[in-house]
Design a protein around this motif. Structure first.
Motif, PDB file in Angstrom:
ATOM      1  N   ALA A 100       0.862  -1.180   0.000  1.00 15.13           N
ATOM      2  CA  ALA A 100       0.000   0.000   0.000  1.00 15.13           C
ATOM      3  C   ALA A 100       0.899   1.232   0.000  1.00 15.13           C
ATOM      4  O   ALA A 100       2.082   1.143   0.319  1.00 15.13           O
ATOM      5  CB  ALA A 100      -0.922   0.026   1.218  1.00 15.13           C
ATOM      6  N   ALA A 101       0.336   2.371  -0.349  1.00 10.43           N
ATOM      7  CA  ALA A 101       1.113   3.608  -0.352  1.00 10.43           C
ATOM      8  C   ALA A 101       1.428   4.085   1.057  1.00 10.43           C
ATOM      9  O   ALA A 101       2.388   4.827   1.271  1.00 10.43           O
ATOM     10  CB  ALA A 101       0.369   4.701  -1.118  1.00 10.43           C
ATOM     11  N   ASP A 102       0.628   3.656   2.028  1.00 10.74           N
ATOM     12  CA  ASP A 102       0.843   4.038   3.420  1.00 10.74           C
ATOM     13  C   ASP A 102       0.123   3.046   4.318  1.00 10.74           C
ATOM     14  O   ASP A 102      -0.542   2.116   3.851  1.00 10.74           O
ATOM     15  CB  ASP A 102       0.367   5.474   3.675  1.00 10.74           C
ATOM     16  CG  ASP A 102      -1.091   5.696   3.271  1.00 10.74           C
ATOM     17  OD1 ASP A 102      -1.873   4.729   3.267  1.00 10.74           O
ATOM     18  OD2 ASP A 102      -1.448   6.846   2.950  1.00 10.74           O
ATOM     19  N   THR A 103       0.257   3.226   5.618  1.00  9.34           N
ATOM     20  CA  THR A 103      -0.348   2.273   6.560  1.00  9.34           C
ATOM     21  C   THR A 103      -1.867   2.338   6.547  1.00  9.34           C
ATOM     22  O   THR A 103      -2.523   1.345   6.868  1.00  9.34           O
ATOM     23  CB  THR A 103       0.177   2.535   7.982  1.00  9.34           C
ATOM     24  OG1 THR A 103       0.002   3.921   8.306  1.00  9.34           O
ATOM     25  CG2 THR A 103       1.652   2.179   8.088  1.00  9.34           C
ATOM     26  N   GLU A 104      -2.435   3.483   6.177  1.00  6.47           N
ATOM     27  CA  GLU A 104      -3.893   3.565   6.069  1.00  6.47           C
ATOM     28  C   GLU A 104      -4.396   2.627   4.982  1.00  6.47           C
ATOM     29  O   GLU A 104      -5.403   1.926   5.150  1.00  6.47           O
ATOM     30  CB  GLU A 104      -4.310   5.004   5.782  1.00  6.47           C
ATOM     31  CG  GLU A 104      -4.018   5.994   6.899  1.00  6.47           C
ATOM     32  CD  GLU A 104      -4.377   7.412   6.508  1.00  6.47           C
ATOM     33  OE1 GLU A 104      -5.270   7.581   5.655  1.00  6.47           O
ATOM     34  OE2 GLU A 104      -3.763   8.346   7.045  1.00  6.47           O
ATOM     35  N   PRO A 189      12.775  -0.288  13.025  1.00  6.95           N
ATOM     36  CA  PRO A 189      13.832   0.725  12.952  1.00  6.95           C
ATOM     37  C   PRO A 189      13.342   2.099  13.373  1.00  6.95           C
ATOM     38  O   PRO A 189      12.153   2.410  13.268  1.00  6.95           O
ATOM     39  CB  PRO A 189      14.208   0.709  11.477  1.00  6.95           C
ATOM     40  CG  PRO A 189      12.947   0.319  10.780  1.00  6.95           C
ATOM     41  CD  PRO A 189      12.272  -0.662  11.703  1.00  6.95           C
ATOM     42  N   HIS A 190      14.279   2.915  13.836  1.00  5.26           N
ATOM     43  CA  HIS A 190      14.000   4.312  14.169  1.00  5.26           C
ATOM     44  C   HIS A 190      14.603   5.194  13.088  1.00  5.26           C
ATOM     45  O   HIS A 190      15.780   5.041  12.737  1.00  5.26           O
ATOM     46  CB  HIS A 190      14.610   4.665  15.523  1.00  5.26           C
ATOM     47  CG  HIS A 190      14.684   6.138  15.787  1.00  5.26           C
ATOM     48  ND1 HIS A 190      13.554   6.906  16.009  1.00  5.26           N
ATOM     49  CD2 HIS A 190      15.740   6.991  15.846  1.00  5.26           C
ATOM     50  CE1 HIS A 190      13.908   8.156  16.208  1.00  5.26           C
ATOM     51  NE2 HIS A 190      15.233   8.233  16.108  1.00  5.26           N
ATOM     52  N   VAL A 191      13.809   6.097  12.533  1.00 10.95           N
ATOM     53  CA  VAL A 191      14.304   7.020  11.516  1.00 10.95           C
ATOM     54  C   VAL A 191      15.001   8.166  12.230  1.00 10.95           C
ATOM     55  O   VAL A 191      14.372   8.940  12.948  1.00 10.95           O
ATOM     56  CB  VAL A 191      13.164   7.544  10.636  1.00 10.95           C
ATOM     57  CG1 VAL A 191      13.703   8.531   9.590  1.00 10.95           C
ATOM     58  CG2 VAL A 191      12.450   6.385   9.951  1.00 10.95           C
ATOM     59  N   THR A 308       6.284  -0.764   4.520  1.00  5.12           N
ATOM     60  CA  THR A 308       5.367   0.367   4.367  1.00  5.12           C
ATOM     61  C   THR A 308       5.387   1.255   5.608  1.00  5.12           C
ATOM     62  O   THR A 308       5.358   2.485   5.505  1.00  5.12           O
ATOM     63  CB  THR A 308       3.943  -0.140   4.077  1.00  5.12           C
ATOM     64  OG1 THR A 308       3.950  -0.814   2.809  1.00  5.12           O
ATOM     65  CG2 THR A 308       2.945   0.999   4.038  1.00  5.12           C
ATOM     66  N   GLU A 309       5.460   0.647   6.776  1.00  3.11           N
ATOM     67  CA  GLU A 309       5.537   1.431   8.006  1.00  3.11           C
ATOM     68  C   GLU A 309       6.825   2.255   8.050  1.00  3.11           C
ATOM     69  O   GLU A 309       6.819   3.429   8.471  1.00  3.11           O
ATOM     70  CB  GLU A 309       5.440   0.504   9.215  1.00  3.11           C
ATOM     71  CG  GLU A 309       4.051  -0.105   9.397  1.00  3.11           C
ATOM     72  CD  GLU A 309       4.014  -1.187  10.462  1.00  3.11           C
ATOM     73  OE1 GLU A 309       2.912  -1.508  10.933  1.00  3.11           O
ATOM     74  OE2 GLU A 309       5.087  -1.725  10.820  1.00  3.11           O
ATOM     75  N   SER A 310       7.940   1.668   7.614  1.00  4.94           N
ATOM     76  CA  SER A 310       9.200   2.410   7.592  1.00  4.94           C
ATOM     77  C   SER A 310       9.150   3.551   6.579  1.00  4.94           C
ATOM     78  O   SER A 310       9.649   4.654   6.836  1.00  4.94           O
ATOM     79  CB  SER A 310      10.362   1.467   7.254  1.00  4.94           C
ATOM     80  OG  SER A 310      10.595   0.565   8.315  1.00  4.94           O
ATOM     81  N   ALA A 313       7.323   6.362   8.061  1.00  2.00           N
ATOM     82  CA  ALA A 313       8.148   7.075   9.045  1.00  2.00           C
ATOM     83  C   ALA A 313       9.167   7.982   8.353  1.00  2.00           C
ATOM     84  O   ALA A 313       9.431   9.104   8.808  1.00  2.00           O
ATOM     85  CB  ALA A 313       8.851   6.079   9.960  1.00  2.00           C
ATOM     86  N   ILE A 314       9.738   7.519   7.246  1.00  2.00           N
ATOM     87  CA  ILE A 314      10.670   8.347   6.478  1.00  2.00           C
ATOM     88  C   ILE A 314       9.961   9.572   5.940  1.00  2.00           C
ATOM     89  O   ILE A 314      10.477  10.696   6.006  1.00  2.00           O
ATOM     90  CB  ILE A 314      11.297   7.518   5.334  1.00  2.00           C
ATOM     91  CG1 ILE A 314      12.264   6.472   5.904  1.00  2.00           C
ATOM     92  CG2 ILE A 314      12.011   8.414   4.329  1.00  2.00           C
ATOM     93  CD1 ILE A 314      12.768   5.484   4.879  1.00  2.00           C
TER      94      ILE A 314
END
Length: 339
Positions: A100-104, A189-191, A308-310, A313-314
């Motif tokens: 997906a393009a994002d988590t939504e 991971p943490h951005v 997608t979650e990363s 975040a980016i």
């Protein structure tokens, strides 16, 4: 006739597009029977004639009881509801990356029937023979840092790529490396730093992204991803995509550069291996047919969701960085849009 005695039956959604047509021809070459092409674009007609397939205008016209796999190759924002519908109808699905393009958008997929069993996400890097070797090496070494440069040649940025809802270059291209590295390293991971820029083409989306992520193990992942108006001398996907992955570990170093792999051991040994250019769409089609036969998908929904979650975040960190500097180079997403 049993499934094992006949070619598997495949439909391709979005067959008139570049990726969709590559999928359709790859599955035919892999021995599948491409029976249906879903598209309203006239460009699907000659492809259907070439493959002896039937063109239908929408997924609702697909006969679920006469198909073994549906391939979805559409702009990312359009894929989640279509894939969810196909899964709910009991079909196996191969969807173009990302999930997906994002988590939504991913949340739409998460509630679909069989999403963890009947969905394969099309991250083609896993099919490259050099990446298979690199992945095995990473899993037996303590990684210190992974540096990635991912460059896709594009003459212009327009059509769906220029839609801010699609997320820009990190989601469309850089997501390949994000998914691969996250499959190697455990934890979220943490951005820690991100910069994005849109001055290469002047489009309304991030065209160049530079990001640093830190994993719980202490491993650092740096990503530079951009669309380039200049074609590079070598690359994947018939020269359209130049990829370098440089992995430094405590006991050695390995560098993938398109179709070449180099390894340096701590004791001073050096190893080089060059590969013939791979048709990654064909290799993925072969993997997807094995998936239809009961094998585990190369990339599952859960793994694709991590990427997608990363990427989300980016994107969010790039917007924060631009706002803090007073130079909002990256358009913020509309939180109220329909994903």
């Amino acid at each position: 006739m049993t499934t094992s005695e006949r070619p598997l039956r495949v439909a391709v959604v979005g067959a008139a597009g570049w990726a969709g047509s590559r999928h359709a021809r790859a599955f035919a070459k892999a021995g599948a029977n491409v029976t249906h092409l879903v598209d309203q674009d006239e460009r699907a007609i000659p492809l259907a004639q070439e493959l002896a397939a039937q063109v239908v205008p929408g997924v609702q016209e697909l006969p679920a009881d006469q198909l073994d796999l549906v391939v979805v190759a559409l702009p990312t924002t359009l894929q989640p509801p279509i894939c969810a519908d196909l899964l709910d109808r009991g079909l196996r699905v191969l969807t173009e990356k990302p999930v997906a393009a994002d988590t939504e958008g991913a949340a739409i997929m998460a509630v679909a029937s069989g999403v963890h069993d009947r969905l394969m996400v099309g991250y083609t890097l896993h099919q490259h023979p050099a990446v298979e070797i690199l992945s095995q090496w990473v899993h037996i070494n303590d990684v210190i840092v992974v540096n990635v440069r991912s460059v896709a040649h594009k003459r212009t940025i327009d059509s769906w790529r220029a839609d801010p809802k699609e997320g820009g270059v990190a989601v469309v291209n850089g997501i390949h490396a994000i998914e691969l590295v996250s499959s190697w390293l455990d934890g979220e991971p943490h951005v820690s730093a991100t910069r994005a820029n849109s001055s290469l083409y002047g489009s309304p989306v991030p065209e160049h992204v530079l990001a640093t992520l830190e994993f719980p193990s202490g491993a650092v992942f740096t990503l530079q991803s951009y669309w380039s108006p200049w074609r590079e001398p070598q690359g994947l996907n018939q020269g359209d995509w130049s990829l370098t992955i440089d992995v430094l570990a405590a006991k050695g170093r390995m560098v993938l550069s398109n179709d070449s792999l180099r390894r340096w051991d701590r004791d001073g040994g050096q190893h080089e291996q060059d590969f013939e250019p791979s048709d990654l769409f064909l290799r993925q089609a072969e993997a997807a047919l094995r998936f239809c036969a009961g094998h585990k998908p190369a990339v599952t929904f859960a793994q694709a969701l991590r990427a997608t979650e990363s990427a989300d975040a980016i994107r969010a960190d790039a917007v924060r960085t631009a706002a803090a500097s007073g130079t909002p180079e990256v358009p913020a997403r509309d939180p109220h849009r329909n994903p």
